[in-house]
Design a protein around this motif. Structure first.
Motif, PDB file in Angstrom:
ATOM      1  N   CYS A  76       0.874  -1.172   0.000  1.00  0.00           N
ATOM      2  CA  CYS A  76       0.000   0.000   0.000  1.00  0.00           C
ATOM      3  C   CYS A  76       0.915   1.226   0.000  1.00  0.00           C
ATOM      4  O   CYS A  76       2.099   1.126   0.299  1.00  0.00           O
ATOM      5  N   TRP A  77       0.347   2.358  -0.301  1.00  0.00           N
ATOM      6  CA  TRP A  77       1.124   3.596  -0.346  1.00  0.00           C
ATOM      7  C   TRP A  77       0.411   4.719   0.366  1.00  0.00           C
ATOM      8  O   TRP A  77      -0.822   4.795   0.319  1.00  0.00           O
ATOM      9  N   ILE A  78       1.185   5.585   1.008  1.00  0.00           N
ATOM     10  CA  ILE A  78       0.695   6.900   1.412  1.00  0.00           C
ATOM     11  C   ILE A  78       1.444   7.875   0.525  1.00  0.00           C
ATOM     12  O   ILE A  78       2.675   7.825   0.431  1.00  0.00           O
ATOM     13  N   VAL A  79       0.702   8.733  -0.151  1.00  0.00           N
ATOM     14  CA  VAL A  79       1.310   9.779  -0.976  1.00  0.00           C
ATOM     15  C   VAL A  79       0.982  11.106  -0.308  1.00  0.00           C
ATOM     16  O   VAL A  79      -0.190  11.435  -0.098  1.00  0.00           O
ATOM     17  N   TRP A  80       2.034  11.831   0.067  1.00  0.00           N
ATOM     18  CA  TRP A  80       1.855  13.159   0.656  1.00  0.00           C
ATOM     19  C   TRP A  80       1.693  14.144  -0.494  1.00  0.00           C
ATOM     20  O   TRP A  80       2.544  14.232  -1.368  1.00  0.00           O
ATOM     21  N   THR A  96       4.980  12.991  -2.765  1.00  0.00           N
ATOM     22  CA  THR A  96       5.988  12.000  -2.376  1.00  0.00           C
ATOM     23  C   THR A  96       5.282  10.733  -1.895  1.00  0.00           C
ATOM     24  O   THR A  96       4.312  10.802  -1.141  1.00  0.00           O
ATOM     25  N   ALA A  97       5.767   9.590  -2.338  1.00  0.00           N
ATOM     26  CA  ALA A  97       5.138   8.307  -2.029  1.00  0.00           C
ATOM     27  C   ALA A  97       5.948   7.533  -0.995  1.00  0.00           C
ATOM     28  O   ALA A  97       7.175   7.501  -1.052  1.00  0.00           O
ATOM     29  N   CYS A  98       5.237   6.912  -0.044  1.00  0.00           N
ATOM     30  CA  CYS A  98       5.845   6.078   0.997  1.00  0.00           C
ATOM     31  C   CYS A  98       5.184   4.699   0.964  1.00  0.00           C
ATOM     32  O   CYS A  98       3.964   4.593   1.067  1.00  0.00           O
ATOM     33  N   VAL A 117       7.957  10.607   7.587  1.00  0.00           N
ATOM     34  CA  VAL A 117       8.140  11.994   8.034  1.00  0.00           C
ATOM     35  C   VAL A 117       9.009  12.765   7.038  1.00  0.00           C
ATOM     36  O   VAL A 117       8.683  13.892   6.657  1.00  0.00           O
ATOM     37  N   ASN A 118      10.100  12.152   6.601  1.00  0.00           N
ATOM     38  CA  ASN A 118      10.987  12.816   5.639  1.00  0.00           C
ATOM     39  C   ASN A 118      10.293  13.057   4.306  1.00  0.00           C
ATOM     40  O   ASN A 118      10.492  14.097   3.662  1.00  0.00           O
ATOM     41  N   ARG A 119       9.469  12.104   3.877  1.00  0.00           N
ATOM     42  CA  ARG A 119       8.746  12.269   2.615  1.00  0.00           C
ATOM     43  C   ARG A 119       7.688  13.366   2.732  1.00  0.00           C
ATOM     44  O   ARG A 119       7.462  14.106   1.789  1.00  0.00           O
ATOM     45  N   MET A 120       7.029  13.455   3.887  1.00  0.00           N
ATOM     46  CA  MET A 120       6.069  14.547   4.077  1.00  0.00           C
ATOM     47  C   MET A 120       6.793  15.892   3.979  1.00  0.00           C
ATOM     48  O   MET A 120       6.318  16.818   3.322  1.00  0.00           O
ATOM     49  N   ASP A 121       7.956  15.976   4.603  1.00  0.00           N
ATOM     50  CA  ASP A 121       8.763  17.199   4.538  1.00  0.00           C
ATOM     51  C   ASP A 121       9.152  17.510   3.095  1.00  0.00           C
ATOM     52  O   ASP A 121       9.088  18.662   2.663  1.00  0.00           O
ATOM     53  N   SER A 122       9.529  16.492   2.341  1.00  0.00           N
ATOM     54  CA  SER A 122       9.905  16.699   0.935  1.00  0.00           C
ATOM     55  C   SER A 122       8.723  17.210   0.113  1.00  0.00           C
ATOM     56  O   SER A 122       8.889  18.082  -0.742  1.00  0.00           O
ATOM     57  N   ALA A 123       7.531  16.691   0.371  1.00  0.00           N
ATOM     58  CA  ALA A 123       6.340  17.184  -0.341  1.00  0.00           C
ATOM     59  C   ALA A 123       6.113  18.657  -0.014  1.00  0.00           C
ATOM     60  O   ALA A 123       5.807  19.459  -0.900  1.00  0.00           O
ATOM     61  N   LEU A 130       8.150   9.842  -6.627  1.00  0.00           N
ATOM     62  CA  LEU A 130       7.127   8.805  -6.796  1.00  0.00           C
ATOM     63  C   LEU A 130       7.715   7.460  -7.212  1.00  0.00           C
ATOM     64  O   LEU A 130       6.980   6.597  -7.711  1.00  0.00           O
ATOM     65  N   GLU A 131       9.024   7.268  -6.993  1.00  0.00           N
ATOM     66  CA  GLU A 131       9.623   6.001  -7.387  1.00  0.00           C
ATOM     67  C   GLU A 131       8.980   4.865  -6.606  1.00  0.00           C
ATOM     68  O   GLU A 131       8.621   5.009  -5.452  1.00  0.00           O
ATOM     69  N   GLY A 132       8.807   3.762  -7.289  1.00  0.00           N
ATOM     70  CA  GLY A 132       8.173   2.598  -6.687  1.00  0.00           C
ATOM     71  C   GLY A 132       6.706   2.458  -7.072  1.00  0.00           C
ATOM     72  O   GLY A 132       6.177   1.353  -7.082  1.00  0.00           O
ATOM     73  N   LEU A 133       6.038   3.572  -7.369  1.00  0.00           N
ATOM     74  CA  LEU A 133       4.635   3.485  -7.793  1.00  0.00           C
ATOM     75  C   LEU A 133       4.567   2.882  -9.196  1.00  0.00           C
ATOM     76  O   LEU A 133       5.305   3.292 -10.086  1.00  0.00           O
ATOM     77  N   SER A 134       3.645   1.943  -9.389  1.00  0.00           N
ATOM     78  CA  SER A 134       3.447   1.352 -10.711  1.00  0.00           C
ATOM     79  C   SER A 134       2.693   2.345 -11.592  1.00  0.00           C
ATOM     80  O   SER A 134       2.136   3.338 -11.104  1.00  0.00           O
ATOM     81  N   GLU A 135       2.648   2.050 -12.887  1.00  0.00           N
ATOM     82  CA  GLU A 135       1.891   2.899 -13.813  1.00  0.00           C
ATOM     83  C   GLU A 135       0.417   2.935 -13.407  1.00  0.00           C
ATOM     84  O   GLU A 135      -0.225   3.989 -13.459  1.00  0.00           O
TER      85      GLU A 135
END
Length: 165
Positions: A76-80, A96-98, A117-123, A130-135
């Protein structure tokens, strides 16, 4: 006569709801323009509970930082998603995707909180990671952003749109 001690102000991470605060704790992070999007089982949806690790998906799950603890977890993913504003209006500025693994039957999950937390900051800093997310997953996210607010989508940069293509 004993002098009364005043309680010492604690320095702490504060989330401010207004940019007008100028007193103690000024410069704290404002999360009002960040929203968490969950991508799970073929759909993307906003779940504000994820701001405090209490999304519907996360409730009742004991998380570990050890991926091997969740051998049957589904990805599953959380995208900020950060929304910004310029002279044309609001737009999607950072994404940013986690990754997470969730095994609802075993009530176990895997995620690295520091990464979230770091990804939220990056967003919030208007980065697109978004690396790792499929098409297919990018497509679900793109569809949600487009339908959630067509004006914001129209004002969004080509860089963000290309990352979701």
């Amino acid at each position: 006569m004993e002098q009364e001690k005043k309680p010492k102000k604690q320095l702490a991470f504060n989330v401010m709801s207004s940019g007008k605060h100028k007193g103690f704790g000024a410069g704290s992070i404002d999360l009002n323009n960040v929203s968490p999007v969950i991508i799970d089982q073929g759909r993307a949806y906003i779940d504000m509970g994820a701001m405090h690790a209490k999304s519907k998906l996360e409730r009742g799950i004991k998380f570990s930082a050890n991926r091997e603890d969740v051998p049957n977890g589904r990805k599953c993913w959380i995208v900020w998603v950060a929304v910004d504003r310029n002279e044309e209006g609001s737009f999607y500025g950072g994404l940013t995707a986690c990754e997470m693994l969730v095994d609802e039957e075993a009530r176990r999950g895997w995620k690295i909180l520091a990464d979230h937390v770091n990804r939220m900051d990056s967003a919030m800093k208007r980065r697109v990671l978004l690396e790792g997310l499929s098409e297919e997953e990018k497509g679900h996210l793109r569809e949600l952003l487009m339908t959630h607010n067509e004006e914001w989508w129209a004002n969004t940069s080509d860089e963000v749109k290309e990352a979701l293509a």
